[in-house]
Design a protein around this motif. Structure first.
Motif, mmCIF file in Angstrom:
data_model
loop_
_atom_site.group_PDB
_atom_site.id
_atom_site.type_symbol
_atom_site.label_atom_id
_atom_site.label_comp_id
_atom_site.label_asym_id
_atom_site.label_seq_id
_atom_site.Cartn_x
_atom_site.Cartn_y
_atom_site.Cartn_z
ATOM 1 N N THR A 67 -6.637 0.215 -2.010
ATOM 2 C CA THR A 67 -7.774 -0.125 -1.502
ATOM 3 C C THR A 67 -8.110 -1.629 -1.428
ATOM 4 O O THR A 67 -8.303 -2.244 -0.526
ATOM 5 N N LEU A 117 4.845 -4.349 1.082
ATOM 6 C CA LEU A 117 4.124 -5.690 1.560
ATOM 7 C C LEU A 117 4.604 -6.609 1.700
ATOM 8 O O LEU A 117 4.389 -7.538 2.594
ATOM 9 N N HIS A 139 -5.431 -3.522 0.681
ATOM 10 C CA HIS A 139 -5.992 -3.331 1.958
ATOM 11 C C HIS A 139 -6.990 -4.195 2.566
ATOM 12 O O HIS A 139 -7.125 -4.700 3.719
#
Length: 263
Positions: free
Chosen positions: A118, A167, A121
């Motif tokens: 979370t 990522l 992001h």
């Protein structure tokens, strides 16, 4: 890896997180320190402000609680001063998979996996738009070793490693550096909280050595840093072997060994 930006660190009150706070403060970075323990956070913030002359703000948050996690995520979205996220908060459990309770497992997944996801992001779009910034994710060598018998903990850390590598591929070209740090056994309070006597273990690394090594990897721009692994070639071979399989995954038909179940 970054300009003199503010660093937000989760799990910052003790252990690895507190040492990251000290090291980034010593480099002149202002800090946002996130954890549940108000007394420890306040003491750490005052110490770092006095010692290094930096600003150190604290946010009290239990990242397993949706509302408190969302508040930290919103801070990452909105505060353009924050250019480094250190996803350090985590927990472990004693016992085996079948002896651990569902409530404890879900709480560990919420902290080790969902909270880190979370927060990454939340900050990634802003960093990508700026073309700079860093995300440091604390994984673990346990995520590479189901043989260690820490099934759910290892699964959460394997997720963090995969997330970091993905990522890195996705955000790297946009100027965002993503590092996965894989400690082995490290002398922190996580052992006491999970019911394990760390003093009875061998080969335990001190947390300050772990963080200092991780920051060497950070300064070098390593996508994966494994401080306890002496033979770096082993990791290189592991990655080369994994990547060598990639072309073989695109097949119209199953491999010959699966075509006749009677054999």
């Amino acid at each position: 890896m970054t300009d003199n930006v503010t660093v937000l660190i989760t799990g910052a009150s003790t252990g690895i997180g507190a040492i990251y706070a000290d090291r980034f403060a010593s480099r002149g970075h202002n800090l946002v320190l996130v954890a549940r323990d108000a007394a420890r956070l306040e003491a750490l913030a005052k110490k770092l402000q006095a010692q290094y002359g930096v600003e150190a703000e604290i946010i009290l948050a239990d990242l397993t609680q949706a509302g408190e996690l969302d508040a930290v995520a919103q801070r990452l979205r909105d505060d353009r001063r924050i250019g480094v996220l250190v996803n350090n908060a985590g927990m472990s459990l004693s016992g085996s998979f079948i002896s651990q309770t569902s409530a404890d497992i879900n709480r560990m997944v919420a902290l080790n996996l969902s909270a880190a996801l979370t927060l990454a992001h939340a900050v990634a779009p802003r960093l990508a738009a700026a073309g700079k910034g860093s995300i440091i994710n604390l994984s673990s060598v346990v995520g590479l070793a189901p043989e260690f018998g820490m099934t759910v903990y290892g699964a959460t850390k394997a997720f963090i490693l995969f997330l970091s590598q993905g990522l890195s591929i996705e955000l790297g070209p946009q100027g965002v550096y993503v590092q996965a740090v894989l400690p082995a056994a490290t002398r922190t309070e996580i052992w006491q909280r999970s019911g394990v006597d760390v003093n009875a273990m061998s080969g335990v690394m001190d947390a300050d050595e772990l963080v200092d090594a991780a920051l060497v990897g950070y300064d070098r721009g390593e996508p994966v840093t494994i401080p306890p692994l002496y033979d770096e070639h082993q990791w290189t071979v592991n990655e080369q072997s994994r990547q060598a399989m990639l072309p073989g995954f695109s097949q119209q038909h199953p491999a010959p060994r699966y075509r006749n179940s009677s054999e």
